[in-house]
Write an enzyme that holds these catalytic residues in place. Structure first.
Site, short mmCIF file in Angstrom:
data_model
loop_
_atom_site.label_atom_id
_atom_site.label_comp_id
_atom_site.label_asym_id
_atom_site.label_seq_id
_atom_site.Cartn_x
_atom_site.Cartn_y
_atom_site.Cartn_z
N ARG A 163 0.82 -1.22 0.00
CA ARG A 163 0.00 0.00 0.00
C ARG A 163 0.86 1.28 0.00
O ARG A 163 0.52 2.27 0.65
CB ARG A 163 -0.97 -0.01 1.19
CG ARG A 163 -1.94 -1.17 1.19
CD ARG A 163 -2.86 -1.14 -0.04
NE ARG A 163 -3.73 -2.31 -0.09
CZ ARG A 163 -3.48 -3.41 -0.81
NH1 ARG A 163 -2.37 -3.48 -1.54
NH2 ARG A 163 -4.30 -4.42 -0.82
N SER A 186 -11.81 0.30 2.30
CA SER A 186 -11.06 -0.16 3.47
C SER A 186 -10.42 1.03 4.19
O SER A 186 -9.74 1.84 3.58
CB SER A 186 -9.95 -1.13 3.03
OG SER A 186 -10.52 -2.31 2.52
N GLU A 218 -5.55 3.86 5.87
CA GLU A 218 -5.43 3.67 4.43
C GLU A 218 -6.17 4.78 3.70
O GLU A 218 -5.83 5.13 2.57
CB GLU A 218 -5.99 2.29 4.04
CG GLU A 218 -5.58 1.81 2.68
CD GLU A 218 -5.90 0.34 2.48
OE1 GLU A 218 -6.73 0.04 1.61
OE2 GLU A 218 -5.34 -0.50 3.21
#
Length: 314
Positions: free
Chosen positions: A180, A229, A299
């Site tokens: 990520r 998310s 995130e």
């Protein structure tokens, strides 16, 4: 809260702009949470050259923030000072099939559209993008992945423009992908990318995309006002598991709620503020830390200023 209108000053410095400048543009309609304040200036460039010219002419003291589809984004209630850049249109929204089972895509292209074009062209290996609710620009910036695939698996190269208005081409190695994350400087705005697939049958790829869609609909609150998310997985564990173990499923703050369906998703039940959603996320982080010692990492991007307090309003 409205900001000073600086569009005239910008146009005086950059008279040959072809894109669109809007002062005090509300940003809530551009985010999936449907919350947040205004952009002091919203700029939609016509193409890569227009973006490079704009950045070259823009005074360095004016802050620049880039937004994509607004899927994993919280714009705070006080809005964003400076210029917000939103890519779109033909200049950044097209997908082209290349030789060798490759595709070139503008960074405003939704991930799921890239997957559909790849399927239609018989290019396998990109179906996982059907399960990512964002745009190609965001996928590059955070090495987005789902259902067994990640951007690092398929990227050949990317183009971008830095804060000085210089255009760069980044190889896969230059991207410095990790979970990520990518290592390209934050001030670079990605404009396009080339992806490598492999030969496949359109009907087989479409069937895989249908499976991914069904799995998402069965396990995620995709029809809610949500940002996808919320926290990165604290590997080797899953974020939703440690959130659930901390007793946060269904937790509410104002009109923001931790989803009962998938507790790594926050949802706006209708009238939540950005402060409600971000505050709920921070409370989830606090409870998870207290319960397991795990420090969850956001995130979802959070940008802009908090709403002014009554004492700050004059």
């Amino acid at each position: 809260m409205s900001f000073q209108d600086i569009t005239k000053d910008i146009l005086e410095r950059a008279p040959n702009l072809r894109g669109r400048l809007v002062a005090n543009q509300p940003l809530a309609p551009f985010t999936w949470f449907r919350v947040g304040g205004e952009a002091q200036v919203l700029f939609t460039p016509a193409d890569e050259a227009d973006l490079a010219y704009f950045l070259k002419m823009l005074p360095r003291e004016i802050a620049v923030t880039t937004i994509g589809l607004g899927s994993n984004l919280i714009v705070r209630d006080g809005g964003i000072e400076g210029v917000v850049i939103k890519l779109g249109g033909k200049g950044f929204g097209e997908v082209t099939a290349l030789d060798g089972h490759r595709l070139r895509a503008g960074t405003a292209v939704p991930d799921m559209h890239l997957a559909r074009v790849a399927a239609g062209a018989g290019i396998d290996g990109l179906a996982f993008y059907r399960g990512i609710p964002g745009s190609i620009g965001g996928a590059l910036r955070m090495n987005a992945g789902a259902h067994g695939g990640e951007t690092t698996d398929v990227l050949v190269e990317a183009r971008g423009v830095d804060r000085n208005g210089d255009i760069h081409v980044y190889s896969h190695a230059d991207m410095g992908f990790s979970y990520r994350h990518c290592d390209v400087p934050e001030d670079v705005i990605f404009t396009s990318a080339v992806f490598q697939g492999r030969p496949g049958k359109p009907e087989d790829i479409t069937a895989e995309m249908d499976r991914i869609t069904a799995a998402r609909e069965a396990s995620q609150p995709i029809r809610e006002k949500t940002g996808g998310s919320t926290f990165a997985n604290p590997k080797p564990q899953s974020a939703w598991k440690v959130i659930d173990a901390a007793g946060c499923r269904g937790l509410r703050m104002g009109d923001a709620q931790v989803s009962d369906m998938h507790c790594n998703f926050l949802i706006n039940r209708g009238s939540a503020t950005a402060a409600d959603i971000e505050g709920l996320g921070e409370e989830v982080r606090r409870r998870v830390k207290a319960n397991s010692g795990i420090e969850l990492r956001w995130e979802i991007r959070r940008v802009g200023n908090p709403a002014p307090t009554p004492e700050q309003i004059t």
